[in-house]
Design a protein around this motif. Sequence first.
Motif, PDB file in Angstrom:
ATOM      1  N   ALA A 103      21.903 -16.100  10.233  1.00  0.00           N
ATOM      2  CA  ALA A 103      22.859 -16.709   9.300  1.00  0.00           C
ATOM      3  C   ALA A 103      22.872 -15.938   7.981  1.00  0.00           C
ATOM      4  N   PHE A 104      21.698 -15.514   7.539  1.00  0.00           N
ATOM      5  CA  PHE A 104      21.620 -14.719   6.309  1.00  0.00           C
ATOM      6  C   PHE A 104      22.341 -13.378   6.472  1.00  0.00           C
ATOM      7  N   SER A 105      22.349 -12.836   7.685  1.00  0.00           N
ATOM      8  CA  SER A 105      22.969 -11.530   7.935  1.00  0.00           C
ATOM      9  C   SER A 105      24.473 -11.533   7.675  1.00  0.00           C
ATOM     10  N   THR A 106      25.052 -12.707   7.445  1.00  0.00           N
ATOM     11  CA  THR A 106      26.500 -12.794   7.201  1.00  0.00           C
ATOM     12  C   THR A 106      26.867 -12.513   5.752  1.00  0.00           C
ATOM     13  N   PHE A 107      25.906 -12.104   4.923  1.00  0.00           N
ATOM     14  CA  PHE A 107      26.240 -11.897   3.509  1.00  0.00           C
ATOM     15  C   PHE A 107      27.387 -10.912   3.287  1.00  0.00           C
ATOM     16  N   PRO A 108      27.610  -9.906   4.191  1.00  0.00           N
ATOM     17  CA  PRO A 108      28.777  -9.037   3.985  1.00  0.00           C
ATOM     18  C   PRO A 108      30.100  -9.803   4.039  1.00  0.00           C
ATOM     19  N   LEU A 109      30.111 -10.935   4.763  1.00  0.00           N
ATOM     20  CA  LEU A 109      31.316 -11.773   4.829  1.00  0.00           C
ATOM     21  C   LEU A 109      31.704 -12.247   3.428  1.00  0.00           C
ATOM     22  N   PHE A 110      30.717 -12.711   2.656  1.00  0.00           N
ATOM     23  CA  PHE A 110      30.978 -13.195   1.302  1.00  0.00           C
ATOM     24  C   PHE A 110      31.255 -12.032   0.348  1.00  0.00           C
ATOM     25  N   ALA A 111      30.521 -10.929   0.539  1.00  0.00           N
ATOM     26  CA  ALA A 111      30.725  -9.766  -0.320  1.00  0.00           C
ATOM     27  C   ALA A 111      32.125  -9.200  -0.162  1.00  0.00           C
ATOM     28  N   ALA A 112      32.672  -9.285   1.062  1.00  0.00           N
ATOM     29  CA  ALA A 112      34.006  -8.746   1.328  1.00  0.00           C
ATOM     30  C   ALA A 112      35.074  -9.436   0.484  1.00  0.00           C
ATOM     31  N   LEU A 114      34.205 -11.432  -2.442  1.00  0.00           N
ATOM     32  CA  LEU A 114      33.800 -11.513  -3.848  1.00  0.00           C
ATOM     33  C   LEU A 114      33.920 -10.172  -4.580  1.00  0.00           C
ATOM     34  N   GLU A 115      33.576  -9.082  -3.903  1.00  0.00           N
ATOM     35  CA  GLU A 115      33.538  -7.774  -4.563  1.00  0.00           C
ATOM     36  C   GLU A 115      34.891  -7.357  -5.141  1.00  0.00           C
ATOM     37  N   PRO A 116      36.001  -7.488  -4.393  1.00  0.00           N
ATOM     38  CA  PRO A 116      37.292  -7.117  -4.979  1.00  0.00           C
ATOM     39  C   PRO A 116      37.663  -7.960  -6.193  1.00  0.00           C
ATOM     40  N   LEU A 117      37.238  -9.233  -6.200  1.00  0.00           N
ATOM     41  CA  LEU A 117      37.540 -10.114  -7.332  1.00  0.00           C
ATOM     42  C   LEU A 117      36.758  -9.698  -8.575  1.00  0.00           C
ATOM     43  N   VAL A 118      35.478  -9.399  -8.386  1.00  0.00           N
ATOM     44  CA  VAL A 118      34.606  -9.088  -9.520  1.00  0.00           C
ATOM     45  C   VAL A 118      34.907  -7.707 -10.093  1.00  0.00           C
ATOM     46  N   PHE A 119      35.084  -6.714  -9.214  1.00  0.00           N
ATOM     47  CA  PHE A 119      35.270  -5.336  -9.672  1.00  0.00           C
ATOM     48  C   PHE A 119      36.734  -4.887  -9.644  1.00  0.00           C
ATOM     49  N   SER A 127      38.247  -5.614   6.087  1.00  0.00           N
ATOM     50  CA  SER A 127      37.162  -6.474   5.611  1.00  0.00           C
ATOM     51  C   SER A 127      37.426  -7.932   5.960  1.00  0.00           C
ATOM     52  N   VAL A 128      38.696  -8.330   5.849  1.00  0.00           N
ATOM     53  CA  VAL A 128      39.074  -9.706   6.189  1.00  0.00           C
ATOM     54  C   VAL A 128      38.891  -9.952   7.685  1.00  0.00           C
ATOM     55  N   VAL A 129      39.306  -8.981   8.487  1.00  0.00           N
ATOM     56  CA  VAL A 129      39.152  -9.099   9.940  1.00  0.00           C
ATOM     57  C   VAL A 129      37.666  -9.165  10.310  1.00  0.00           C
ATOM     58  N   GLU A 130      36.862  -8.304   9.694  1.00  0.00           N
ATOM     59  CA  GLU A 130      35.422  -8.303   9.955  1.00  0.00           C
ATOM     60  C   GLU A 130      34.813  -9.652   9.585  1.00  0.00           C
ATOM     61  N   ALA A 131      35.250 -10.221   8.475  1.00  0.00           N
ATOM     62  CA  ALA A 131      34.729 -11.519   8.033  1.00  0.00           C
ATOM     63  C   ALA A 131      35.082 -12.615   9.034  1.00  0.00           C
ATOM     64  N   TYR A 165      22.898 -14.217  -1.960  1.00  0.00           N
ATOM     65  CA  TYR A 165      22.497 -12.806  -1.899  1.00  0.00           C
ATOM     66  C   TYR A 165      23.677 -11.901  -2.223  1.00  0.00           C
ATOM     67  N   ALA A 166      24.873 -12.284  -1.748  1.00  0.00           N
ATOM     68  CA  ALA A 166      26.072 -11.490  -2.039  1.00  0.00           C
ATOM     69  C   ALA A 166      26.347 -11.474  -3.542  1.00  0.00           C
ATOM     70  N   VAL A 167      26.181 -12.629  -4.192  1.00  0.00           N
ATOM     71  CA  VAL A 167      26.374 -12.705  -5.646  1.00  0.00           C
ATOM     72  C   VAL A 167      25.322 -11.861  -6.354  1.00  0.00           C
ATOM     73  N   LEU A 168      24.081 -11.954  -5.896  1.00  0.00           N
ATOM     74  CA  LEU A 168      22.995 -11.169  -6.493  1.00  0.00           C
ATOM     75  C   LEU A 168      23.258  -9.670  -6.326  1.00  0.00           C
ATOM     76  N   ALA A 169      23.782  -9.288  -5.162  1.00  0.00           N
ATOM     77  CA  ALA A 169      24.073  -7.876  -4.909  1.00  0.00           C
ATOM     78  C   ALA A 169      25.126  -7.350  -5.880  1.00  0.00           C
ATOM     79  N   LEU A 170      26.077  -8.204  -6.255  1.00  0.00           N
ATOM     80  CA  LEU A 170      27.109  -7.795  -7.208  1.00  0.00           C
ATOM     81  C   LEU A 170      26.502  -7.557  -8.591  1.00  0.00           C
ATOM     82  N   ILE A 171      25.560  -8.419  -8.982  1.00  0.00           N
ATOM     83  CA  ILE A 171      24.874  -8.226 -10.264  1.00  0.00           C
ATOM     84  C   ILE A 171      24.054  -6.944 -10.228  1.00  0.00           C
ATOM     85  N   ASN A 172      23.366  -6.731  -9.114  1.00  0.00           N
ATOM     86  CA  ASN A 172      22.542  -5.526  -8.983  1.00  0.00           C
ATOM     87  C   ASN A 172      23.400  -4.263  -8.955  1.00  0.00           C
TER      88      ASN A 172
END
Length: 294
Positions: A103-112, A114-119, A127-131, A165-172
């Motif tokens: 379940a944790f391995s799905t973090f790329p789903l959230f990053a896909a 969140l990342e365009p919104l933040v950056f 990315s949407v299809v992968e999610a 984790y996806a949110v943390l990765a964006l900060i990092n």
Amino acid sequence: MRQETMQSTKKGLLEVHLAVMLFGIVGIFAKTLQLPSIIIVWGRVFFSSIFLFLFLALRRQKIRLKQGKDYAWLFLGGAILALHWTSFMQAVQVSTVAVGTLAFSTFPLFAAFLEPLVFREKWRLSSVVEALVMLAGIVCMVPELSLENQMTAGVLWGLLSALTYAVLALINRKYAGLYQGSLVSFYEQASAAVLLIPALLLWKGSFTAGELGILAVLGVVFTGGAHSLFISGLRSVRVRTAGIISGLESVYGIIAAFLVLKEVPGIREVAGGLIILGVVFYSTLHSDEQGERN
């Protein structure tokens, strides 16, 4: 020179593999330690932050940050890290190591998303299809839509772990170009240790000498040491390769759970896991190809 490069690459691959294996085994601690997940996390970040501080001091690395706002951002990162690891440990405790790690391995789903919104980057249809495909893997793992079902609860806790984790990765990502990874990790983990002190004070239990020893090993070897190995490996290993190896974290976790705890994944976990890991590997390879074309 070529031989030296090959040896350096082999050493880097070994370091990354070892780090990912150590990360994958962490779920075992949630099952073997008879402690609340939040207390396990406090012990993990407490000992790890001490290790990282000594590591930085021995390397005589400057610990002071460049701007005041950086302290605030990394403190926020520490809060998110505390929530991330607590939800992951809780996922494993209420279900299985397989369910929690997959379940944790799905973090790329959230990053896909969140990342365009933040950056302010362009959305990619792939990315949407992968999610969506990854979401299908999650559905496979959920036996029924009921919070009373432990497997369902484990999936939900794992998804919270993935989101944080996806949110943390964006900060990092924001601070990756400004500071060394070990310095960022030190501030985030030290902040998490401080933020979790109230939970420690409210806890009515106590530690045995054995539990403190296990928590020290978890913090020093499986957190601080593993993180340092991973960063060291990235000096000679391509990001794409490291990403593929990182996808093996849940595989290492499932194997360790089978050997130590005799946990055998069910058909649902295997089917969902194959879908999730398949998307993770494909996404890692595809993103690297995109970077080479741009």
